[in-house]
Design a protein around this motif. Structure first.
Motif, PDB file in Angstrom:
ATOM      1  N   LYS A   1     100.433  57.022   8.947  1.00  0.00           N
ATOM      2  CA  LYS A   1     100.323  55.587   9.172  1.00  0.00           C
ATOM      3  C   LYS A   1      99.115  55.049   8.423  1.00  0.00           C
ATOM      4  N   ILE A   2      99.315  53.993   7.686  1.00  0.00           N
ATOM      5  CA  ILE A   2      98.245  53.385   6.903  1.00  0.00           C
ATOM      6  C   ILE A   2      97.727  52.164   7.644  1.00  0.00           C
ATOM      7  N   THR A   3      96.413  52.106   7.805  1.00  0.00           N
ATOM      8  CA  THR A   3      95.789  50.963   8.481  1.00  0.00           C
ATOM      9  C   THR A   3      94.933  50.145   7.528  1.00  0.00           C
ATOM     10  N   ASP A   4      94.601  50.700   6.366  1.00  0.00           N
ATOM     11  CA  ASP A   4      93.787  49.976   5.387  1.00  0.00           C
ATOM     12  C   ASP A   4      94.706  49.332   4.364  1.00  0.00           C
ATOM     13  N   PHE A   5      94.781  48.015   4.381  1.00  0.00           N
ATOM     14  CA  PHE A   5      95.613  47.287   3.426  1.00  0.00           C
ATOM     15  C   PHE A   5      94.785  46.374   2.522  1.00  0.00           C
ATOM     16  N   THR A   6      93.477  46.491   2.587  1.00  0.00           N
ATOM     17  CA  THR A   6      92.616  45.596   1.813  1.00  0.00           C
ATOM     18  C   THR A   6      92.358  46.174   0.431  1.00  0.00           C
ATOM     19  N   PRO A   7      92.682  45.443  -0.626  1.00  0.00           N
ATOM     20  CA  PRO A   7      92.452  45.958  -1.985  1.00  0.00           C
ATOM     21  C   PRO A   7      90.962  46.052  -2.303  1.00  0.00           C
ATOM     22  N   PRO A   8      90.599  46.879  -3.247  1.00  0.00           N
ATOM     23  CA  PRO A   8      89.206  46.961  -3.682  1.00  0.00           C
ATOM     24  C   PRO A   8      88.731  45.615  -4.240  1.00  0.00           C
ATOM     25  N   GLN A   9      87.421  45.398  -4.147  1.00  0.00           N
ATOM     26  CA  GLN A   9      86.817  44.151  -4.608  1.00  0.00           C
ATOM     27  C   GLN A   9      86.069  44.387  -5.924  1.00  0.00           C
ATOM     28  N   CYS A  10      86.055  43.361  -6.764  1.00  0.00           N
ATOM     29  CA  CYS A  10      85.361  43.432  -8.054  1.00  0.00           C
ATOM     30  C   CYS A  10      84.442  42.217  -8.173  1.00  0.00           C
ATOM     31  N   LYS A  11      83.180  42.446  -8.469  1.00  0.00           N
ATOM     32  CA  LYS A  11      82.216  41.357  -8.569  1.00  0.00           C
ATOM     33  C   LYS A  11      81.470  41.451  -9.898  1.00  0.00           C
ATOM     34  N   LEU A  12      81.434  40.335 -10.620  1.00  0.00           N
ATOM     35  CA  LEU A  12      80.752  40.268 -11.902  1.00  0.00           C
ATOM     36  C   LEU A  12      79.250  40.458 -11.741  1.00  0.00           C
ATOM     37  N   VAL A  13      78.678  41.293 -12.578  1.00  0.00           N
ATOM     38  CA  VAL A  13      77.228  41.447 -12.631  1.00  0.00           C
ATOM     39  C   VAL A  13      76.671  40.710 -13.845  1.00  0.00           C
TER      40      VAL A  13
END
Length: 930
Positions: A798-810
């Motif tokens: 069972k998968i509980t993590d559905f949040t995609p990875p985040q990307c932030k400009l440096v």
């Protein structure tokens, strides 16, 4: 793109009704299969182009056929012929499961997004996606394809059965494949959604208030009842009983009519785009190589060895090792280089594990580890090891079993036959002995069982001394090719003198004739009347090699096309087989018609039903696709007799034929196809290898979901027999040793029906992505007849993590890039970004999807991963695909492309677009830096 490759089932029609087999979204070019085929082929072409161009070559298919697409995709540097059979088989598996949703779940709202079942339908899609990704990670490609077909059907139905396009949307609803995003603005159960349409053909029944408020709804479907909530839309159509309940009519866009043409066309376009979106999500997670394997695009040759490791097998193990090393070393860089290596050892009482790899060095290392140890003059667990190989290897594989003892687990014989028929794999046995020990006597006593299994699969049962084994293993080299075809196979028991004719065409190369039996004389004759006997080791027609019970005749390269004859003179049992190498081939499945709102055909998982006409779907492949082959006839032929029954052909387009045989031959039979190669104007003959027969028993069971480790999975099933009393004997086996509970005996009703339930409970420790092959077997009362069904059950956590990875400009440094692309390489630009998986399972991979620069990053195990990119100013687009350990996808995109003008635009506010999920190119292009 939709015309790139012929789509199986695309134009398959019911013989009496003219209804498309799979047409929940229209007919013809807008059926489920055509939408799925368009998306699959467009994505395959895109991935192939990326793979080839990343390798520094140009992707230039010589034509639109599957053969030419596969050849171009496997690379321009590899030499030799390559077959498209596995590609077509993979596509067919997806199409078939797509269509079966209409048979198995016609009255299930969530499978079709009917009756406003949005949350439930989305759950089917997202759970299916998780199962697909887990199966691919475990190399269980067929299970992944079957789930993919069902998921695509449900996803596509959303756009036909809801009011998404009526609301003006032109893009897919991303939230359907992103469970972290809410399903927004759904119409409540008490909210009226449609106006009345007495004619059933109104242009738009959606209420103005629903359109204004952008409320999402779908039509109610009632197959057995006209009831629906007040004011709600109906699905519509003759099968929907709710369509006569006010408000009458229906909003489905399944078929194109004058009143709904625009909505129908938009539904097709958005459903296709949504299918591409889902496929891209899978591709991003598994990578290009695994995605192509999912699609069956790999060199067809797969080496599968099942090896006895008991104490007397030291010489046999060494010979198997030598053969594997020889294949790896001699076929490297050719189209015959194996795409996968599988090894299954067995002993007593242990067997397995199944070892699989695409790395030849790993296969060398694994087979070198095998040591002869244990056992004795007793039978071994041969069939248990073979069962692992049959369920773990791709369909139509060639499996080689090395042993010097009879099978201790002979009770598995019926299961092995069922798996052979289901997978269409070919099994050959190499049985060795000195002829003096008790073990050798036992081997000869058990030889008949191995011979039966080899014959059922179209393989060889070779009995040789241990010292002669190296002379017999050349047949493994013969069959380790990407384009092996069978021209003829026959068996005689008891033997008799008989002349067999077979047709050799201009496309065939490396033609080999195999005869197994004790001292079997023969005379071979070519079309010009030139003959050669077994006594001539090197004659005018070819080279004859004899070892043990095998004679192998390799024809000279300058063979003459036409009808050949071989006269076999023996009263002892013998088998005859003629093979060659050619890309002209065919694949087939037995099918049966089903009725319902969207009638069609389903692939039969067991033996066809006795007493009914047998139907086959046959897909034919030529040198340059269907247009380069003309099919003459398709027949069923008894392997052990001479009966030939020709079928009635219906050309359904794209190289596919529906073949109906009104009277099936008695006993075991194979499929024989004759035709003409248009390229050379040469007639050809091809034969299937797997033997089949009919049965008065059938088993019906459907698996549509995965099971969590440690949970109980219940599978209802039905057995139908010609008996009207008594009890059926029932058994189930699986290849993972997972606990099951089922009745050994089931009473038959007066209607000849027996029903019960099987439960399967995978242990909590079962790895996610495990594919369990269930072989159900039922015998009629009295045991006179039996049948089987082979099903696949996926174990997925069972998968509980559905949040995609985040990307932030440096930072971005692009100020030095001139307005026009410079001719020198000194002008460069770059960026850096921080990537994280907040409250998730961590980053699994970073893949540069667009850009020709250099990408570096810190350790993926860091809480925040820093990625740095540097590229020439001429490489102006950067796209990074980010995947976490649960298969969620993030997408970082940035472009320095600037619009035309007299001066460069200021870059003081550079734009970095981080598109989470797998967005389509048109959406990305919208965010270009201008």
């Amino acid at each position: 793109m939709s015309l790139l490759v012929g789509v199986a089932f695309l134009a398959l029609v019911l013989s009496d009704g003219g209804v498309l087999a799979f047409a929940p979204i229209g007919g013809g070019a807008s059926s489920h299969v055509s939408i799925t085929g368009t998306a699959l082929l467009q994505k395959v072409t895109e991935v192939c182009r990326d793979v080839i161009e990343d390798g520094g070559d140009d992707f230039n298919p010589t034509g639109p056929s599957p053969e030419e697409l596969v050849r171009a995709c496997l690379g321009p540097t590899a030499t030799g012929e390559v077959s498209a059979a596995k590609f077509r088989s993979a596509l067919n598996q997806i199409y078939v499961q797509n269509g079966l949703v209409d048979r198995d779940f016609a009255n299930s709202p969530q499978h079709h997004f009917n009756s406003e079942a949005f949350a439930e339908g989305r759950a089917l899609i997202t759970e299916g996606l998780a199962s697909i990704k887990a199966n691919i990670a475990s190399k269980n490609y067929q299970a992944a394809r079957e789930t993919l077909g069902r998921v695509l059907h449900t996803l596509q139905d959303f756009y036909s059965h809801s009011n998404w396009v009526e609301l003006g949307h032109k893009e897919p609803y991303l939230n359907l494949i992103r469970p972290d995003l809410a399903l927004e603005n759904l119409a409540g159960v008490d909210t009226p959604t449609c106006s009345d349409c007495a004619s059933g053909t109104c242009p738009n029944q959606i209420l103005p208030s629903i359109l204004k408020e952008k409320k999402l709804t779908s039509g109610y479907m009632g197959i057995f009842s006209p009831a629906k909530p007040p004011g709600k839309c109906s699905h519509g159509g003759g099968a929907d009983l709710t369509s006569t309940t006010n408000p009458r009519g229906g909003i489905n866009k399944d078929e194109r009519r004058p009143d709904n043409a625009d909505f129908h066309d938009n539904a097709i376009a958005v459903a296709t785009a949504a299918s591409l979106q889902l496929l891209d999500n899978i591709r991003n997670v598994v990578g290009n190589g695994e995605y192509l394997r999912l699609m069956g695009i790999a060199r067809s040759s797969v080496i599968v060895f099942v090896i006895d490791t008991t104490g007397s097998m030291a010489n046999d193990i060494e010979e198997a090792r030598r053969v594997v090393f020889n294949i790896i070393d001699t076929k490297k860089g050719t189209q015959d280089e194996p795409s996968e290596y599988i090894l299954v050892p067995f002993n007593d009482p242990a067997f397995g594990p199944l070892i699989r790899t695409i790395n030849p060095d790993i296969m060398k290392a694994e087979i070198s580890k095998l040591k002869a140890d244990g056992g004795g003059d007793t039978p071994e667990m041969c069939l248990s090891g073979l069962q692992l190989a049959l369920t773990g290897a791709p369909g139509s594989s060639h499996i080689y079993v090395f042993t010097d003892a009879e099978a201790k687990d002979i009770a598995l014989k019926d299961t092995i036959v069922a798996l052979i028929r289901s997978t269409k794999s070919t099994v050959s046995f190499f049985m060795t002995g000195s002829g003096r020990s008790r073990r050798d006597l036992g081997l000869r006593a058990g030889f008949d069982a191995y011979r039966d299994l080899a014959l059922a699969s179209g393989g060889q049962a070779i009995l040789v001394s241990k010292s002669s084994l190296p002379q017999a293993t050349d047949i493994i080299l013969d069959s380790s090719t990407s384009a092996l075809v069978t021209v003829l196979q026959r068996a005689r028991n008891p033997g008799k003198t008989e002349t067999f004719s077979f047709l050799l065409d201009a496309s065939l190369t490396n033609i080999t004739i195999y005869i197994t039996g004790t001292s079997v004389p023969f005379i071979l004759k070519n079309p010009a009347g030139v003959t050669q006997s077994q006594a001539e080791a090197s004659g005018k027609l070819g080279m004859v090699f004899s070892v043990g019970n095998l004679q192998r005749i390799r024809l000279n390269p300058n063979k003459l096309a036409g009808v050949w004859e071989i006269n076999v003179q023996s009263s002892s049992p013998y088998t005859l087989k003629v093979t060659g190498q050619s890309i002209i081939t065919f694949i087939y499945d037995f099918v049966e018609a089903f009725e319902g709102p969207h009638p069609g055909y389903a692939v039969i998982t067991g033996r066809p039903q006795a007493g009914n006409p047998a139907m086959l779907l046959v897909s034919v492949m030529g040198r340059k696709g269907p247009a380069s082959v003309k099919v003459g006839d398709v027949s069923m032929v008894t392997v052990s007799g001479s009966e030939v029954v020709r079928g009635d052909l219906k050309d359904v387009g794209n190289g596919d034929f529906l073949v109906t045989v009104t009277k099936v031959p008695a006993g075991e039979f194979v499929v024989l196809l004759n035709g003409t190669d248009v390229e050379s104007a040469s007639e050809f003959q091809r034969q299937s290898t797997t033997q089949m027969s009919v049965s008065t028993v059938s088993i019906k069971a459907v698996i549509d979901s995965s099971v969590e480790p440690g949970e109980v999975f219940s599978l209802p099933f039905t057995v139908v027999t010609s008996a009207t009393s008594g009890s059926c004997t029932f058994s189930v086996k699986n290849d993972r040793g997972i606990p099951m509970v089922f009745p050994a005996s089931i009473p038959v009703s007066p209607a000849g029906v027996a029903t019960s339930t099987l439960t399967v409970t995978p242990p909590a420790s079962t790895p996610s992505g495990t594919d369990v092959t269930l072989t159900l077997e039922a015998k009629a009362p009295g045991g006179g007849d039996s049948n089987y069904a082979v099903l696949r059950l996926s174990v997925v956590k069972k998968i509980t993590d559905f949040t995609p990875p985040q990307c932030k400009l440096v930072s971005i440094e692009a100020d030095h890039c001139p307005y026009n692309c410079p001719t020198d390489t000194t002008h460069r630009w770059g960026l850096s970004a921080n990537i994280s998986d907040v409250n998730g399972t961590g980053i699994k991979s970073l893949t540069l999807r667009q850009g020709n620069g250099n990408l570096t990053h810190t350790s993926l195990s860091d809480p925040v991963v820093t990625a740095t990119y540097n590229a020439s100013c001429c490489s102006q687009v950067f796209e990074l695909v980010i995947v976490d350990n649960e298969g969620n996808v993030g997408n970082c995109f940035h472009s320095i492309v600037r619009s035309s003008g007299p001066a460069p635009l200021a870059l003081s506010l550079p734009l970095l677009v981080c598109l989470l999920g797998s967005a389509l190119t048109p959406l990305r292009d919208f965010f270009l830096l201008l």
